[in-house]
Write an enzyme that holds these catalytic residues in place. Structure first.
Site, PDB file in Angstrom:
ATOM      1  N   TYR A 147       0.851  -1.188   0.000  1.00  5.79           N
ATOM      2  CA  TYR A 147       0.000   0.000   0.000  1.00  5.79           C
ATOM      3  C   TYR A 147       0.887   1.239   0.000  1.00  5.79           C
ATOM      4  O   TYR A 147       1.852   1.318   0.765  1.00  5.79           O
ATOM      5  CB  TYR A 147      -0.896  -0.001   1.243  1.00  5.79           C
ATOM      6  N   ASP A 242       9.309   2.696  -0.517  1.00  6.95           N
ATOM      7  CA  ASP A 242       8.298   3.372   0.293  1.00  6.95           C
ATOM      8  C   ASP A 242       8.558   2.986   1.738  1.00  6.95           C
ATOM      9  O   ASP A 242       8.201   1.898   2.187  1.00  6.95           O
ATOM     10  CB  ASP A 242       6.889   2.956  -0.155  1.00  6.95           C
ATOM     11  N   LYS A 270       4.557   9.193   8.614  1.00  2.55           N
ATOM     12  CA  LYS A 270       4.387   8.598   9.951  1.00  2.55           C
ATOM     13  C   LYS A 270       5.398   9.124  10.991  1.00  2.55           C
ATOM     14  O   LYS A 270       5.264  10.247  11.421  1.00  2.55           O
ATOM     15  CB  LYS A 270       4.357   7.077   9.822  1.00  2.55           C
TER      16      LYS A 270
HETATM   17  C1  LIG Z   1       0.635   4.704   5.721  1.00  2.60           C
HETATM   18  C2  LIG Z   1       1.353   4.444   4.479  1.00  2.60           C
HETATM   19  C3  LIG Z   1       1.201   5.269   3.360  1.00  2.60           C
HETATM   20  C4  LIG Z   1       0.202   6.382   3.290  1.00  2.60           C
HETATM   21  O1  LIG Z   1       0.462   7.396   4.212  1.00  2.60           O
HETATM   22  P1  LIG Z   1      -0.741   8.412   4.568  1.00  2.60           P
HETATM   23  O2  LIG Z   1      -0.071   9.395   5.470  1.00  2.60           O
HETATM   24  O3  LIG Z   1      -1.791   7.591   5.226  1.00  2.60           O
HETATM   25  O4  LIG Z   1      -1.191   9.016   3.305  1.00  2.60           O
HETATM   26  C5  LIG Z   1       2.008   5.036   2.247  1.00  2.60           C
HETATM   27  N1  LIG Z   1       2.879   4.026   2.238  1.00  2.60           N
HETATM   28  C6  LIG Z   1       3.038   3.199   3.284  1.00  2.60           C
HETATM   29  C7  LIG Z   1       4.037   2.098   3.213  1.00  2.60           C
HETATM   30  C8  LIG Z   1       2.268   3.362   4.432  1.00  2.60           C
HETATM   31  O5  LIG Z   1       2.399   2.508   5.444  1.00  2.60           O
END
Ligand SMILES: *Cc1c(COP(=O)(O)O)cnc(C)c1O
Length: 430
Positions: A147, A242, A270
């Site tokens: 994701y 990511d 995060k």
């Molecule tokens: C949480 C997450 C996202 C999205 O971040 P948001 O701040 O919710 O838009 C993208 N990539 C990874 C791996 C994530 O865990």
């Protein structure tokens, strides 16, 4: 064990649904995967949450990853207070933005230049645009079960094999928007190799959760990440890690520091916001300098680099410079993971356990989980029982099998041991 009293949460949820679609501002909060109604939170402190009915929970969601130092960490709260008093936003550059970029680069040297944004989604969306603009190619490879936020072109369900086109996973995403996205199984380097040999010259980037945390925690097979690096280098494809979840979580330098791989671009979010909305993307200077205003690829943000968010991020990353923190986190997380594993073993419950640092997962399945297809084989009904059993006993886990358990520095051995004891009781009802 008495049932929880959640009258006020139920009332709040009913009211919320009259103003907010589904009563929540992000779908997973709605308990759709486990049934029941969401708990409305009043406050958080250390490793605990208190709901509007005054129930207390030991929290293993940690706001879905950011709160590695626990809720309302006093040093972070103080810096936020100080920053707010100086004004909440200027729309002009500040020294705090340099400081946070510096702290990120110190921990992750591959980010020679960093651009701040406001969420993980914004970071991945911008990184993909940059990769496309830089390479002058359109296609993107992503992996099933990874994701990267709700970016249109990534909301794709893989076709039945690498040759067939995928379909959008959400209405509102035109087929045309995903026709340049190739979705492949995670951990299958041969599939990547095959596609890149065939159409490497069309592919702008490969984006991957180097350690996946959004289909539960799934670790890369030996050689997988190295393989991605090799293939992308060969075909001039931008490799995007990511690390929105894993950055400063598994180690200050993220997965790339643990596996000694240098991606071309990295996305963050995060933890780097210390609990406030922040995202970032960065990487090789030659690529990043293509971003506006130093280059032609447009990306902007009214509140990007927000001074309050920068203050929260700076103090968090400064605290995390202390390597003893990761050592303690490792010990605590191992204690929890080993305890949960033993409970399953003793009770004869089939389960597959994964962990990297303070992110871990118990999959209710008798097969190893290595990709999305194997993750989907889990007994999600059993997970729902686990979730509600733990919630009733005062332990707040993610309301879905396909999420990570996050341990913070605020979790004590006492809370961890009582979590394991509660789990032992819960499995009796399986
Ligand atoms: C949480 C997450 C996202 C999205 O971040 P948001 O701040 O919710 O838009 C993208 N990539 C990874 C791996 C994530 O865990």
């Amino acid at each position: 064990m008495s049932k929880l009293i959640t009258e006020k949460s139920k009332k709040a949820f009913a009211e919320a649904q009259t103003f907010i679609p589904g009563g929540v501002n992000s779908p997973v909060r709605a308990f759709g995967a486990v049934g029941g109604t969401p708990i409305f939170i009043k406050s958080g402190s250390g490793c605990c949450l208190t709901d509007v009915d005054d129930n207390r929970y030991v929290d293993y969601v940690g706001s879905w990853g950011p709160l590695i130092l626990g809720h309302a960490e006093p040093r972070i709260v103080k810096k936020i207070h100080d920053a707010v008093a100086r004004g909440t936003s200027y729309g002009a550059p500040t020294e705090a933005e340099i400081k946070l970029a510096q702290l990120i680069k110190e921990a992750m040297p591959s980010l020679e230049r960093v651009r701040m944004v406001n969420s993980g989604t914004e970071a991945t969306m911008s990184a993909i645009r940059l990769a496309r603009g830089f390479t002058k190619r359109d296609a993107v490879i992503k992996f099933e079960g990874c994701y990267h936020g709700h970016v249109d072109s990534l909301l794709i369900q893989a076709g039945s094999g690498a040759m067939t086109l995928g379909t959008p996973t959400s209405p509102g995403v035109p087929l045309d928007f995903i026709k340049h996205t190739i979705s492949l199984p995670y951990n299958d380097i041969d599939a990547v190799h095959e596609v890149c040999e065939r159409r490497g010259k069309d592919i702008a980037c490969i984006i991957v959760e180097a350690v996946a945390g959004n289909m539960g925690v799934v670790l890369p097979k030996k050689g997988y990440l190295e393989g991605l690096r090799e293939i992308t280098r060969k075909h001039g494809i931008v490799l995007i890690f990511d690390e929105v979840m894993t950055g400063f979580r598994v180690a200050p330098g993220g997965v790339q520091s643990l596996y000694h791989i240098t991606p071309d671009l990295t996305t963050l979010g995060k933890i780097i916001g210390g609990g406030l909305p922040v995202g970032a993307y960065g990487g090789k200077k030659e690529i990043m300098d293509s971003v506006s205003p130093s280059g032609p690829i447009y990306q902007a943000g009214t509140l990007s680099g927000n001074p309050v968010a920068m203050a929260a991020g700076i103090v968090t990353l400064e605290i995390l410079k202390d390597s003893a923190i990761y050592k303690t986190l490792e010990e605590k997380s191992n204690r929890l993971a080993a305890g949960m594993e033993k409970v399953c073993r003793d009770a004869g419950i089939p389960a597959y356990h994964t962990r990297l640092g303070s992110m871990l997962c118990t999959f209710f399945t008798d097969l190893p989980v290595t990709d999305y297809a194997t993750a989907r084989k889990c007994d999600t009904k059993r997970y729902a029982k686990f979730f509600h059993g733990m919630l009733e006993r005062g332990f707040y886990f993610a309301p879905s099998q396909f999420e990570a358990v996050f341990v913070s520095t605020a979790h004590g051995e006492k809370e961890i041991d009582s979590t394991i004891d509660a789990f032992r009781e819960v499995v009796k009802g399986f």
